[in-house]
Design an enzyme around this catalytic site. Structure first.
Site, short mmCIF file in Angstrom:
data_model
loop_
_atom_site.label_atom_id
_atom_site.label_comp_id
_atom_site.label_asym_id
_atom_site.label_seq_id
_atom_site.Cartn_x
_atom_site.Cartn_y
_atom_site.Cartn_z
N ASP A 15 -0.21 16.86 -0.50
CA ASP A 15 -0.57 16.07 -1.68
C ASP A 15 0.47 16.31 -2.77
O ASP A 15 0.91 17.44 -3.00
CB ASP A 15 -1.97 16.46 -2.18
CG ASP A 15 -2.53 15.44 -3.13
OD1 ASP A 15 -3.50 14.75 -2.76
OD2 ASP A 15 -1.99 15.30 -4.26
N HIS A 72 -8.24 8.28 3.50
CA HIS A 72 -7.60 9.57 3.72
C HIS A 72 -8.59 10.70 3.52
O HIS A 72 -9.58 10.54 2.79
CB HIS A 72 -6.41 9.76 2.76
CG HIS A 72 -6.76 9.57 1.32
ND1 HIS A 72 -6.88 8.33 0.75
CD2 HIS A 72 -7.06 10.46 0.34
CE1 HIS A 72 -7.22 8.45 -0.52
NE2 HIS A 72 -7.36 9.74 -0.79
N HIS A 81 -4.32 0.71 8.40
CA HIS A 81 -4.83 0.57 7.04
C HIS A 81 -6.28 0.10 7.04
O HIS A 81 -6.59 -0.98 7.53
CB HIS A 81 -4.00 -0.43 6.22
CG HIS A 81 -4.54 -0.59 4.83
ND1 HIS A 81 -3.97 -0.01 3.73
CD2 HIS A 81 -5.65 -1.23 4.38
CE1 HIS A 81 -4.68 -0.29 2.66
NE2 HIS A 81 -5.72 -1.04 3.03
N CYS A 105 0.84 -1.21 0.00
CA CYS A 105 0.00 0.00 0.00
C CYS A 105 0.87 1.26 0.00
O CYS A 105 1.75 1.42 0.85
CB CYS A 105 -0.93 -0.01 1.20
SG CYS A 105 -1.79 1.56 1.44
N HIS A 114 -8.90 14.73 2.33
CA HIS A 114 -8.27 15.87 1.66
C HIS A 114 -8.62 17.14 2.44
O HIS A 114 -9.78 17.32 2.84
CB HIS A 114 -8.82 16.05 0.25
CG HIS A 114 -8.54 14.90 -0.68
ND1 HIS A 114 -7.52 14.93 -1.61
CD2 HIS A 114 -9.14 13.69 -0.82
CE1 HIS A 114 -7.52 13.79 -2.29
NE2 HIS A 114 -8.49 13.02 -1.83
N GLY A 127 -14.06 9.08 -7.29
CA GLY A 127 -12.75 9.72 -7.42
C GLY A 127 -11.66 9.14 -6.54
O GLY A 127 -10.53 9.64 -6.55
P1 5GP Z 1 -7.98 10.06 -3.90
O1 5GP Z 1 -8.03 10.29 -5.39
O2 5GP Z 1 -7.78 8.59 -3.58
O3 5GP Z 1 -9.13 10.67 -3.14
O4 5GP Z 1 -6.71 10.84 -3.39
C1 5GP Z 1 -5.43 10.33 -3.53
C2 5GP Z 1 -4.50 11.51 -3.48
O5 5GP Z 1 -3.20 11.03 -3.24
C3 5GP Z 1 -4.46 12.31 -4.79
O6 5GP Z 1 -4.83 13.66 -4.53
C4 5GP Z 1 -3.00 12.18 -5.24
O7 5GP Z 1 -2.49 13.36 -5.81
C5 5GP Z 1 -2.29 11.83 -3.94
N1 5GP Z 1 -1.10 11.03 -4.11
C6 5GP Z 1 -0.94 9.96 -4.93
N2 5GP Z 1 0.31 9.44 -4.80
C7 5GP Z 1 0.94 10.21 -3.88
C8 5GP Z 1 2.26 10.17 -3.32
O8 5GP Z 1 3.09 9.31 -3.65
N3 5GP Z 1 2.56 11.12 -2.40
C9 5GP Z 1 1.67 12.09 -2.02
N4 5GP Z 1 2.08 12.97 -1.11
N5 5GP Z 1 0.41 12.14 -2.52
C10 5GP Z 1 0.05 11.22 -3.44
ZN ZN Z 2 -2.36 1.31 3.62
#
Ligand code: 5GP
Ligand code: ZN
Length: 122
Positions: A31, A99, A47, A8, A101, A92
Protein backbone atom coordinates in the site's frame (compact mmCIF):
# COMPACT_ATOMS: atom_id res chain seq x y z
CA UNK A 1 -8.48 -12.46 -20.40
CA UNK A 2 -9.65 -10.66 -17.24
CA UNK A 3 -11.83 -7.60 -17.70
CA UNK A 4 -9.79 -4.39 -17.37
CA UNK A 5 -10.80 -0.71 -17.27
CA UNK A 6 -8.59 1.96 -18.85
CA UNK A 7 -9.66 4.57 -16.28
CA UNK A 8 -9.04 2.39 -13.19
CA UNK A 9 -5.98 2.95 -10.94
CA UNK A 10 -5.69 -0.71 -9.87
CA UNK A 11 -6.19 -2.04 -13.43
CA UNK A 12 -3.19 0.20 -14.29
CA UNK A 13 -1.17 -1.31 -11.41
CA UNK A 14 -2.08 -4.82 -12.61
CA UNK A 15 -0.79 -3.86 -16.09
CA UNK A 16 2.41 -2.27 -14.65
CA UNK A 17 3.66 -5.65 -13.47
CA UNK A 18 5.54 -4.67 -10.27
CA UNK A 19 4.24 -6.89 -7.48
CA UNK A 20 5.19 -8.24 -4.06
CA UNK A 21 3.54 -11.54 -4.99
CA UNK A 22 1.56 -12.94 -7.88
CA UNK A 23 -0.56 -15.94 -8.75
CA UNK A 24 -2.95 -16.80 -11.55
CA UNK A 25 -5.59 -14.04 -11.55
CA UNK A 26 -4.37 -12.12 -8.47
CA UNK A 27 -1.52 -9.81 -7.46
CA UNK A 28 -0.24 -8.34 -4.19
CA UNK A 29 1.41 -4.92 -3.79
CA UNK A 30 2.52 -2.68 -0.93
CA UNK A 31 0.00 0.00 0.00
CA UNK A 32 1.32 3.46 -0.93
CA UNK A 33 0.09 4.90 2.40
CA UNK A 34 0.61 2.09 4.93
CA UNK A 35 -1.60 2.01 8.02
CA UNK A 36 0.58 -0.65 9.71
CA UNK A 37 4.27 -1.70 9.52
CA UNK A 38 3.25 -4.19 6.82
CA UNK A 39 0.30 -3.15 4.66
CA UNK A 40 -0.33 -5.13 1.50
CA UNK A 41 -3.16 -4.99 -1.00
CA UNK A 42 -4.35 -8.16 -2.74
CA UNK A 43 -6.00 -7.29 -6.04
CA UNK A 44 -7.79 -9.45 -8.61
CA UNK A 45 -6.69 -8.90 -12.22
CA UNK A 46 -10.34 -9.00 -13.24
CA UNK A 47 -12.01 -5.62 -12.60
CA UNK A 48 -15.06 -5.57 -10.36
CA UNK A 49 -15.97 -2.42 -8.45
CA UNK A 50 -16.37 -3.93 -5.01
CA UNK A 51 -16.87 -7.01 -2.83
CA UNK A 52 -20.58 -6.83 -3.71
CA UNK A 53 -19.63 -8.39 -7.07
CA UNK A 54 -17.69 -11.32 -5.51
CA UNK A 55 -20.11 -13.65 -7.35
CA UNK A 56 -18.24 -12.89 -10.61
CA UNK A 57 -15.44 -15.14 -9.32
CA UNK A 58 -15.89 -18.90 -9.42
CA UNK A 59 -15.71 -21.04 -6.28
CA UNK A 60 -12.30 -22.22 -7.47
CA UNK A 61 -11.04 -18.64 -7.97
CA UNK A 62 -12.39 -17.57 -4.58
CA UNK A 63 -10.62 -20.44 -2.84
CA UNK A 64 -7.44 -19.66 -4.77
CA UNK A 65 -7.72 -16.01 -3.70
CA UNK A 66 -8.08 -16.89 -0.01
CA UNK A 67 -5.07 -19.20 -0.21
CA UNK A 68 -3.11 -16.47 -2.02
CA UNK A 69 -3.86 -13.98 0.79
CA UNK A 70 -2.53 -16.46 3.38
CA UNK A 71 0.50 -17.33 1.18
CA UNK A 72 1.31 -13.65 0.64
CA UNK A 73 1.16 -12.86 4.36
CA UNK A 74 3.40 -15.88 5.05
CA UNK A 75 5.82 -14.85 2.28
CA UNK A 76 6.51 -11.49 3.97
CA UNK A 77 6.96 -13.15 7.37
CA UNK A 78 3.60 -12.35 8.93
CA UNK A 79 2.05 -14.86 11.31
CA UNK A 80 -0.52 -12.54 12.93
CA UNK A 81 -2.37 -10.05 10.76
CA UNK A 82 -5.73 -8.57 9.78
CA UNK A 83 -7.50 -9.06 6.44
CA UNK A 84 -9.97 -6.29 5.63
CA UNK A 85 -12.25 -5.31 2.76
CA UNK A 86 -13.93 -1.89 2.72
CA UNK A 87 -17.21 -2.07 0.81
CA UNK A 88 -18.61 1.27 -0.36
CA UNK A 89 -17.55 4.86 0.37
CA UNK A 90 -19.14 5.15 3.80
CA UNK A 91 -17.23 2.01 4.85
CA UNK A 92 -13.95 3.61 3.73
CA UNK A 93 -13.62 2.31 0.15
CA UNK A 94 -11.72 4.87 -1.92
CA UNK A 95 -10.54 2.77 -4.89
CA UNK A 96 -13.39 1.10 -6.76
CA UNK A 97 -11.56 -2.02 -7.90
CA UNK A 98 -12.03 -4.85 -5.39
CA UNK A 99 -9.08 -5.38 -3.05
CA UNK A 100 -8.18 -6.93 0.29
CA UNK A 101 -6.00 -5.13 2.84
CA UNK A 102 -3.48 -7.31 4.74
CA UNK A 103 -2.23 -5.47 7.82
CA UNK A 104 0.45 -6.76 10.18
CA UNK A 105 2.83 -5.53 12.81
CA UNK A 106 5.90 -6.79 11.00
CA UNK A 107 7.49 -9.65 9.19
CA UNK A 108 10.85 -11.33 9.41
CA UNK A 109 12.75 -8.10 8.66
CA UNK A 110 11.09 -6.06 11.38
CA UNK A 111 11.50 -8.92 13.90
CA UNK A 112 15.23 -8.85 13.14
CA UNK A 113 15.26 -5.05 13.59
CA UNK A 114 13.41 -5.34 16.92
CA UNK A 115 15.87 -7.97 18.15
CA UNK A 116 18.82 -5.82 17.05
CA UNK A 117 17.38 -2.86 18.99
CA UNK A 118 16.74 -5.03 22.06
CA UNK A 119 20.32 -6.40 21.96
CA UNK A 120 21.83 -2.92 21.53
CA UNK A 121 19.88 -1.78 24.61
CA UNK A 122 21.30 -4.56 26.87
P1 5GP B 1 -9.68 1.51 0.18
O1 5GP B 1 -9.70 2.83 0.90
O2 5GP B 1 -10.37 1.62 -1.16
O3 5GP B 1 -10.17 0.35 1.01
O4 5GP B 1 -8.16 1.19 -0.08
C1 5GP B 1 -7.46 1.79 -1.12
C2 5GP B 1 -6.00 1.71 -0.74
O5 5GP B 1 -5.23 1.94 -1.89
C3 5GP B 1 -5.59 2.75 0.31
O6 5GP B 1 -5.06 2.10 1.45
C4 5GP B 1 -4.54 3.60 -0.42
O7 5GP B 1 -3.47 3.99 0.41
C5 5GP B 1 -4.08 2.66 -1.53
N1 5GP B 1 -3.62 3.32 -2.73
C6 5GP B 1 -4.20 4.39 -3.34
N2 5GP B 1 -3.51 4.72 -4.46
C7 5GP B 1 -2.47 3.84 -4.53
C8 5GP B 1 -1.40 3.69 -5.48
O8 5GP B 1 -1.27 4.42 -6.47
N3 5GP B 1 -0.52 2.69 -5.23
C9 5GP B 1 -0.63 1.86 -4.14
N4 5GP B 1 0.30 0.91 -4.01
N5 5GP B 1 -1.64 1.98 -3.25
C10 5GP B 1 -2.54 2.96 -3.43
ZN1 ZN C 1 -9.85 -1.94 -12.17
Amino acid sequence: MPTQRDDCLFCGIVRDGTYVNQTKGFIAINDINPQAPVHLLVIPEHHVDSFREIGEFSARESKHLLEFIADTARSVGLTDYKVQVNVGPTAGQTVFHLHWHVLGEGGAASKTDAMATAVSEL
